[in-house]
Design a protein around this motif. Structure first.
Motif, PDB file in Angstrom:
ATOM      1  N   GLY A 192      13.957  87.833  66.178  1.00 15.88           N
ATOM      2  CA  GLY A 192      15.111  87.585  65.355  1.00 15.88           C
ATOM      3  C   GLY A 192      15.868  86.259  66.112  1.00 15.88           C
ATOM      4  N   ASP A 193      15.203  85.517  66.670  1.00 19.05           N
ATOM      5  CA  ASP A 193      15.436  83.980  67.299  1.00 19.05           C
ATOM      6  C   ASP A 193      15.612  83.007  66.237  1.00 19.05           C
ATOM      7  N   ASP A 194      16.921  83.164  65.560  1.00 21.14           N
ATOM      8  CA  ASP A 194      16.942  81.949  64.588  1.00 21.14           C
ATOM      9  C   ASP A 194      18.318  81.359  65.239  1.00 21.14           C
ATOM     10  N   PHE A 195      17.965  80.130  65.632  1.00 22.43           N
ATOM     11  CA  PHE A 195      19.226  79.506  66.193  1.00 22.43           C
ATOM     12  C   PHE A 195      19.833  78.470  65.454  1.00 22.43           C
ATOM     13  N   GLY A 196      19.544  78.616  64.108  1.00 26.10           N
ATOM     14  CA  GLY A 196      20.035  77.811  63.074  1.00 26.10           C
ATOM     15  C   GLY A 196      19.790  76.341  62.996  1.00 26.10           C
ATOM     16  N   PRO A 197      20.640  75.701  62.260  1.00 26.72           N
ATOM     17  CA  PRO A 197      19.723  74.229  62.184  1.00 26.72           C
ATOM     18  C   PRO A 197      20.092  73.516  63.666  1.00 26.72           C
ATOM     19  N   GLU A 198      19.278  72.325  63.822  1.00 23.96           N
ATOM     20  CA  GLU A 198      19.575  71.643  64.803  1.00 23.96           C
ATOM     21  C   GLU A 198      20.689  70.635  64.943  1.00 23.96           C
ATOM     22  N   ASP A 199      21.328  70.184  65.858  1.00 24.46           N
ATOM     23  CA  ASP A 199      22.509  69.274  65.718  1.00 24.46           C
ATOM     24  C   ASP A 199      21.738  67.973  66.307  1.00 24.46           C
ATOM     25  N   CYS A 200      21.502  68.205  67.416  1.00 21.20           N
ATOM     26  CA  CYS A 200      20.699  66.796  68.075  1.00 21.20           C
ATOM     27  C   CYS A 200      19.559  67.119  69.029  1.00 21.20           C
ATOM     28  N   ARG A 201      19.006  66.112  69.458  1.00 18.53           N
ATOM     29  CA  ARG A 201      17.729  66.656  70.289  1.00 18.53           C
ATOM     30  C   ARG A 201      17.305  65.270  71.091  1.00 18.53           C
ATOM     31  N   PHE A 202      17.266  65.634  72.398  1.00 23.53           N
ATOM     32  CA  PHE A 202      17.007  64.453  73.396  1.00 23.53           C
ATOM     33  C   PHE A 202      15.169  64.630  73.561  1.00 23.53           C
ATOM     34  N   GLN A 203      14.454  63.734  73.234  1.00 23.32           N
ATOM     35  CA  GLN A 203      13.029  63.750  73.412  1.00 23.32           C
ATOM     36  C   GLN A 203      12.566  62.742  74.424  1.00 23.32           C
ATOM     37  N   LEU A 204      11.518  63.254  75.401  1.00 24.39           N
ATOM     38  CA  LEU A 204      10.988  62.446  76.235  1.00 24.39           C
ATOM     39  C   LEU A 204       9.587  62.195  75.692  1.00 24.39           C
ATOM     40  N   CYS A 205       8.908  61.225  75.809  1.00 23.69           N
ATOM     41  CA  CYS A 205       7.564  60.778  75.438  1.00 23.69           C
ATOM     42  C   CYS A 205       6.654  61.207  76.310  1.00 23.69           C
ATOM     43  N   ALA A 206       6.572  62.486  76.630  1.00 28.40           N
ATOM     44  CA  ALA A 206       6.037  63.057  77.783  1.00 28.40           C
ATOM     45  C   ALA A 206       4.414  62.773  77.991  1.00 28.40           C
ATOM     46  N   SER A 207       3.639  62.625  76.813  1.00 29.46           N
ATOM     47  CA  SER A 207       2.154  62.207  77.089  1.00 29.46           C
ATOM     48  C   SER A 207       1.945  61.016  77.727  1.00 29.46           C
ATOM     49  N   ARG A 208       2.862  60.057  77.177  1.00 32.73           N
ATOM     50  CA  ARG A 208       2.803  58.591  77.520  1.00 32.73           C
ATOM     51  C   ARG A 208       3.181  58.827  79.247  1.00 32.73           C
ATOM     52  N   LEU A 209       4.503  59.298  79.556  1.00 35.61           N
ATOM     53  CA  LEU A 209       4.947  59.183  80.733  1.00 35.61           C
ATOM     54  C   LEU A 209       3.859  59.522  81.620  1.00 35.61           C
ATOM     55  N   ILE A 210       3.646  60.730  81.551  1.00 37.67           N
ATOM     56  CA  ILE A 210       2.301  61.465  82.279  1.00 37.67           C
ATOM     57  C   ILE A 210       1.178  60.601  82.526  1.00 37.67           C
ATOM     58  N   SER A 211       0.801  60.010  81.399  1.00 39.64           N
ATOM     59  CA  SER A 211      -0.532  59.081  81.384  1.00 39.64           C
ATOM     60  C   SER A 211      -0.291  57.897  82.473  1.00 39.64           C
ATOM     61  N   GLU A 212       0.759  57.581  82.150  1.00 38.23           N
ATOM     62  CA  GLU A 212       1.175  56.245  82.909  1.00 38.23           C
ATOM     63  C   GLU A 212       1.234  56.524  84.612  1.00 38.23           C
ATOM     64  N   LEU A 213       1.778  57.805  84.845  1.00 40.38           N
ATOM     65  CA  LEU A 213       1.955  58.191  86.267  1.00 40.38           C
ATOM     66  C   LEU A 213       0.873  58.687  86.887  1.00 40.38           C
ATOM     67  N   LEU A 214      -0.001  59.482  86.105  1.00 39.54           N
ATOM     68  CA  LEU A 214      -1.326  59.762  86.735  1.00 39.54           C
ATOM     69  C   LEU A 214      -2.022  58.747  86.875  1.00 39.54           C
ATOM     70  N   ALA A 215      -2.127  57.336  85.936  1.00 40.34           N
ATOM     71  CA  ALA A 215      -2.816  56.238  86.410  1.00 40.34           C
ATOM     72  C   ALA A 215      -2.346  55.556  87.664  1.00 40.34           C
ATOM     73  N   ALA A 216      -1.097  55.684  87.885  1.00 40.42           N
ATOM     74  CA  ALA A 216      -0.736  54.936  89.109  1.00 40.42           C
ATOM     75  C   ALA A 216      -0.560  55.709  90.376  1.00 40.42           C
ATOM     76  N   LEU A 217      -0.913  57.020  90.200  1.00 46.05           N
ATOM     77  CA  LEU A 217      -0.987  57.798  91.275  1.00 46.05           C
ATOM     78  C   LEU A 217      -2.522  57.628  91.805  1.00 46.05           C
ATOM     79  N   THR A 218      -3.488  57.460  90.839  1.00 44.58           N
ATOM     80  CA  THR A 218      -4.926  57.494  91.130  1.00 44.58           C
ATOM     81  C   THR A 218      -5.314  55.911  91.493  1.00 44.58           C
ATOM     82  N   GLY A 219      -4.338  54.955  91.074  1.00 45.16           N
ATOM     83  CA  GLY A 219      -4.895  53.509  91.320  1.00 45.16           C
ATOM     84  C   GLY A 219      -5.488  53.012  90.069  1.00 45.16           C
ATOM     85  N   THR A 220      -5.602  53.767  89.012  1.00 45.65           N
ATOM     86  CA  THR A 220      -6.591  53.168  88.008  1.00 45.65           C
ATOM     87  C   THR A 220      -5.666  52.431  86.854  1.00 45.65           C
TER      88      THR A 220
END
Length: 176
Positions: free
Chosen positions: A148-176
């Protein structure tokens, strides 16, 4: 492998194109404040410095971006707990949400992580990666319907481009 905050600050500064030494020092200080004020569990110690897992450093990167955007402390805490919280069971593995996100990023999937505010004032975090099978979608939908978790309609959303941020970080940490 584990990383110190100095390792993370160096990688983040490179990714953010911070070349000025004063900017790097401010960024390092901001990361230290994030780890002191929020639930980022250290893996161990190297001398006097705490060390953090790859998962935690990736969660720190997402939190750093959310903080720079201006999310309040309690909203950041909700996001961090969502990322590092209760392990999820995936086929053949048990991972935190950020661990699952790293796995999906390494597999080439594209996704975001969001903090959503609903019309009734409630907040929730969610990851928008595709499920592995249509059966999983149906199962998740039925769980929410039965709860019964109907939160109703969304008012707003903050979104992180997580896969891109993670991918860039992994490359920086491994030096690739």
């Amino acid at each position: 492998m584990t990383y110190t905050i100095t390792d993370a600050a160096t990688a983040f500064a490179k990714l953010d194109n911070l070349t000025d030494e004063e900017d790097r020092k401010r960024a390092d200080k901001a990361l230290r404040h994030l780890t002191q004020r929020h639930a980022f569990p250290p893996e161990g110690r190297a001398g006097r410095a705490d060390t953090y897992s790859r998962d935690t450093i990736c969660a720190l990167r997402l939190a750093q971006k959310a903080s720079a955007f201006g999310l309040d402390r309690w909203q950041l805490e909700r996001l961090i707990r969502f990322l590092l919280g209760t392990p999820r069971t995936a086929p053949g593995r048990t991972l935190s949400l950020i661990g699952e996100g790293i796995h999906k990023t390494e597999a080439g999937q594209v996704f975001g992580v969001s903090l959503v505010m609903y019309a009734d004032g409630r907040f929730a975090c969610e990851a928008d990666w595709p499920s592995e099978t249509p059966e999983q979608d149906a199962r998740v939908d039925s769980i929410f319907e039965s709860a019964g978790d109907d939160f109703g309609p969304e008012d707003c959303r903050f979104q992180l481009c997580a896969s891109r941020l993670i991918s860039e970080l992994l490359a920086a940490l491994t030096g690739t």
